[in-house]
Scaffold this motif. Structure first.
Motif, PDB file in Angstrom:
ATOM      1  N   ARG A 119       0.821  -1.210   0.000  1.00 16.01           N
ATOM      2  CA  ARG A 119       0.000   0.000   0.000  1.00 16.01           C
ATOM      3  C   ARG A 119       0.852   1.255   0.000  1.00 16.01           C
ATOM      4  O   ARG A 119       0.360   2.348  -0.255  1.00 16.01           O
ATOM      5  CB  ARG A 119      -0.899   0.016   1.253  1.00 16.01           C
ATOM      6  N   ARG A 120       2.155   1.125   0.326  1.00 17.92           N
ATOM      7  CA  ARG A 120       2.968   2.297   0.612  1.00 17.92           C
ATOM      8  C   ARG A 120       4.197   2.470  -0.279  1.00 17.92           C
ATOM      9  O   ARG A 120       4.881   3.477  -0.195  1.00 17.92           O
ATOM     10  CB  ARG A 120       3.435   2.253   2.076  1.00 17.92           C
ATOM     11  N   GLY A 121       4.529   1.484  -1.110  1.00 18.06           N
ATOM     12  CA  GLY A 121       5.760   1.568  -1.887  1.00 18.06           C
ATOM     13  C   GLY A 121       6.971   1.290  -1.011  1.00 18.06           C
ATOM     14  O   GLY A 121       6.856   0.876   0.137  1.00 18.06           O
ATOM     15  N   LEU A 122       8.156   1.510  -1.566  1.00 16.85           N
ATOM     16  CA  LEU A 122       9.404   1.175  -0.888  1.00 16.85           C
ATOM     17  C   LEU A 122      10.166   2.420  -0.446  1.00 16.85           C
ATOM     18  O   LEU A 122      10.218   3.420  -1.174  1.00 16.85           O
ATOM     19  CB  LEU A 122      10.319   0.373  -1.812  1.00 16.85           C
ATOM     20  N   VAL A 123      10.787   2.347   0.738  1.00 15.66           N
ATOM     21  CA  VAL A 123      11.770   3.359   1.123  1.00 15.66           C
ATOM     22  C   VAL A 123      12.968   3.234   0.189  1.00 15.66           C
ATOM     23  O   VAL A 123      13.487   2.137  -0.027  1.00 15.66           O
ATOM     24  CB  VAL A 123      12.206   3.172   2.590  1.00 15.66           C
ATOM     25  N   ARG A 124      13.405   4.344  -0.365  1.00 11.24           N
ATOM     26  CA  ARG A 124      14.543   4.366  -1.288  1.00 11.24           C
ATOM     27  C   ARG A 124      15.707   5.122  -0.652  1.00 11.24           C
ATOM     28  O   ARG A 124      15.546   5.798   0.358  1.00 11.24           O
ATOM     29  CB  ARG A 124      14.135   5.048  -2.597  1.00 11.24           C
ATOM     30  N   PRO A 125      16.899   5.050  -1.259  1.00 10.14           N
ATOM     31  CA  PRO A 125      18.032   5.829  -0.733  1.00 10.14           C
ATOM     32  C   PRO A 125      17.749   7.319  -0.751  1.00 10.14           C
ATOM     33  O   PRO A 125      16.923   7.816  -1.515  1.00 10.14           O
ATOM     34  CB  PRO A 125      19.176   5.465  -1.688  1.00 10.14           C
ATOM     35  N   ALA A 126      18.476   8.036   0.076  1.00 16.64           N
ATOM     36  CA  ALA A 126      18.290   9.482   0.173  1.00 16.64           C
ATOM     37  C   ALA A 126      18.647  10.186  -1.127  1.00 16.64           C
ATOM     38  O   ALA A 126      18.122  11.233  -1.436  1.00 16.64           O
ATOM     39  CB  ALA A 126      19.135  10.034   1.317  1.00 16.64           C
ATOM     40  N   ARG A 127      19.552   9.595  -1.873  1.00 16.95           N
ATOM     41  CA  ARG A 127      19.980  10.193  -3.142  1.00 16.95           C
ATOM     42  C   ARG A 127      20.391   9.056  -4.056  1.00 16.95           C
ATOM     43  O   ARG A 127      20.706   7.959  -3.611  1.00 16.95           O
ATOM     44  CB  ARG A 127      21.172  11.132  -2.933  1.00 16.95           C
ATOM     45  N   CYS A 128      20.389   9.279  -5.308  1.00 14.43           N
ATOM     46  CA  CYS A 128      20.907   8.264  -6.220  1.00 14.43           C
ATOM     47  C   CYS A 128      22.363   7.996  -5.883  1.00 14.43           C
ATOM     48  O   CYS A 128      23.137   8.916  -5.611  1.00 14.43           O
ATOM     49  CB  CYS A 128      20.795   8.741  -7.672  1.00 14.43           C
ATOM     50  N   GLY A 129      22.720   6.735  -5.896  1.00 10.10           N
ATOM     51  CA  GLY A 129      24.099   6.393  -5.655  1.00 10.10           C
ATOM     52  C   GLY A 129      24.469   6.295  -4.198  1.00 10.10           C
ATOM     53  O   GLY A 129      25.626   6.479  -3.853  1.00 10.10           O
ATOM     54  N   ALA A 130      23.493   6.036  -3.305  1.00 11.43           N
ATOM     55  CA  ALA A 130      23.845   5.818  -1.893  1.00 11.43           C
ATOM     56  C   ALA A 130      24.872   4.704  -1.793  1.00 11.43           C
ATOM     57  O   ALA A 130      24.742   3.665  -2.415  1.00 11.43           O
ATOM     58  CB  ALA A 130      22.590   5.438  -1.099  1.00 11.43           C
ATOM     59  N   ASP A 131      25.919   4.946  -1.017  1.00 10.99           N
ATOM     60  CA  ASP A 131      27.044   4.010  -0.972  1.00 10.99           C
ATOM     61  C   ASP A 131      26.852   3.017   0.161  1.00 10.99           C
ATOM     62  O   ASP A 131      27.079   3.316   1.321  1.00 10.99           O
ATOM     63  CB  ASP A 131      28.355   4.789  -0.773  1.00 10.99           C
ATOM     64  N   TRP A 132      26.435   1.809  -0.198  1.00 13.15           N
ATOM     65  CA  TRP A 132      26.189   0.777   0.802  1.00 13.15           C
ATOM     66  C   TRP A 132      27.457   0.456   1.585  1.00 13.15           C
ATOM     67  O   TRP A 132      27.382   0.125   2.760  1.00 13.15           O
ATOM     68  CB  TRP A 132      25.695  -0.487   0.117  1.00 13.15           C
ATOM     69  N   ALA A 133      28.590   0.542   0.942  1.00 13.88           N
ATOM     70  CA  ALA A 133      29.841   0.149   1.611  1.00 13.88           C
ATOM     71  C   ALA A 133      30.131   1.015   2.823  1.00 13.88           C
ATOM     72  O   ALA A 133      30.810   0.589   3.753  1.00 13.88           O
ATOM     73  CB  ALA A 133      31.001   0.224   0.615  1.00 13.88           C
ATOM     74  N   ASP A 134      29.635   2.237   2.848  1.00  8.40           N
ATOM     75  CA  ASP A 134      29.908   3.133   3.953  1.00  8.40           C
ATOM     76  C   ASP A 134      29.373   2.594   5.285  1.00  8.40           C
ATOM     77  O   ASP A 134      29.859   2.976   6.342  1.00  8.40           O
ATOM     78  CB  ASP A 134      29.289   4.519   3.708  1.00  8.40           C
ATOM     79  N   THR A 135      28.339   1.758   5.239  1.00  8.65           N
ATOM     80  CA  THR A 135      27.723   1.292   6.467  1.00  8.65           C
ATOM     81  C   THR A 135      28.170  -0.113   6.835  1.00  8.65           C
ATOM     82  O   THR A 135      27.853  -0.592   7.913  1.00  8.65           O
ATOM     83  CB  THR A 135      26.202   1.293   6.356  1.00  8.65           C
ATOM     84  N   GLU A 136      28.909  -0.796   5.973  1.00 10.18           N
ATOM     85  CA  GLU A 136      29.289  -2.175   6.257  1.00 10.18           C
ATOM     86  C   GLU A 136      30.270  -2.199   7.445  1.00 10.18           C
ATOM     87  O   GLU A 136      31.224  -1.461   7.508  1.00 10.18           O
ATOM     88  CB  GLU A 136      29.944  -2.823   5.052  1.00 10.18           C
TER      89      GLU A 136
END
Length: 283
Positions: free
Chosen positions: A264-281
């Motif tokens: 009903r709500r869609g998906l939460v997306r990154p704050a900006r295109c190209g959010a760097d997943w590696a930064d949080t690993e």
């Protein structure tokens, strides 16, 4: 498997009000000034410490604990509710802390509010009508959720987060403190902010629960395919199909099933295109 304590004697404080018709198991402890309604079922070894109100067609699972001034199974805060016989269920060994409110379901919803086993709902949180919380979910202080929210097993919702009605929170997802969540959070996702945006994976949960580094590496690659660092040229549907064809890990398939399911709500997306997943690993 959890060890099950042999039930002792049931103890009801003389100031407690237990209505005729309530079903009380063995080894139950009902403390001072508690109130238990006539349609309540309390399983073995449950403890109501004091000043707890349980009402409606509510079942409290074995060995669950309820701290002062929490209320469970009260009527929903829904103007459409007209007193229908809806229900509330709390799983075994779940702990409900002070001033928590958990409301029963509505006839126009699922008809039941369900909280799973081995959970922890901290002080002042609100679980609205028709919500479903899985097992081992932790809800931190002052979290509020609208009706019909679905939270998967092992999710962590940090303090003062607000979750919009009909939102789905996936298995082992992490919602950061004071986040405003108005869309669905994928399994193992980590979101922050108001409005909440996807910042990576819930790496701490993955590592603490024995997920091996090679699988975490493949999960990271799958996420970077879905949400490339540069934003990517292909539309999201095409990236989704690439992940579907490329990765065969069960946790990646779980994320794909979640994305494919009705929402009903869609998906939460990154704050900006190209959010760097590696930064949080490894955070």
């Amino acid at each position: 498997m959890h060890a099950v304590d042999k039930p002792g004697p049931t103890v009801i404080h003389p100031t407690a009000l237990v209505a005729p018709g309530a079903s009380i198991g063995q080894g139950v402890r009902i403390g001072p000034w508690c109130s238990v309604g006539p349609d309540v079922v309390i399983e073995d070894n449950v403890e109501l410490i004091s000043h707890v109100v349980v009402d409606g067609r509510t079942r409290l699972g074995a060995a669950s604990r309820y701290f002062p001034f929490c209320t469970v199974g009260m009527a929903p805060q829904d103007l459409k509710y007209k007193g229908e016989a809806t229900s509330c269920e709390i799983g075994p060994r779940t702990v409900v802390r002070e001033h928590v409110t958990i409301h029963r379901g509505t006839a126009t919803g699922a008809g039941v509010t369900h909280v799973g086993a081995d959970g922890l709902i901290m002080a002042n949180a609100h679980v609205a009508h028709d919500c479903t919380l899985g097992d081992r979910v932790i809800i931190v202080n002052n979290v509020v959720m609208g009706g019909h929210v679905n939270i998967g097993d092992d999710a962590r919702i940090m303090g003062s987060a607000a979750i919009h009605q009909f939102v789905r929170i996936g298995h082992a997802a992490l919602v950061g403190g004071v986040a405003g969540v108005e869309a669905d959070v994928i399994p193992y996702g980590s979101v922050l902010g108001n409005r909440a945006r996807l910042i990576g994976l819930h790496w701490i949960w993955l590592r603490r629960n024995g997920v091996q580094s090679d699988e975490i590496h493949r999960m990271r690659k799958a996420f970077l395919t879905l949400y490339p660092k540069d934003g990517g040229d292909a539309p999201f549907a095409a990236r989704l199909e690439t992940v579907r064809q490329t990765f065969d890990d069960e946790r990646v398939r779980e994320i794909l099933r979640f994305i494919d399911a009705p929402s009903r709500r869609g998906l939460v997306r990154p704050a900006r295109c190209g959010a760097d997943w590696a930064d949080t690993e490894g955070a």
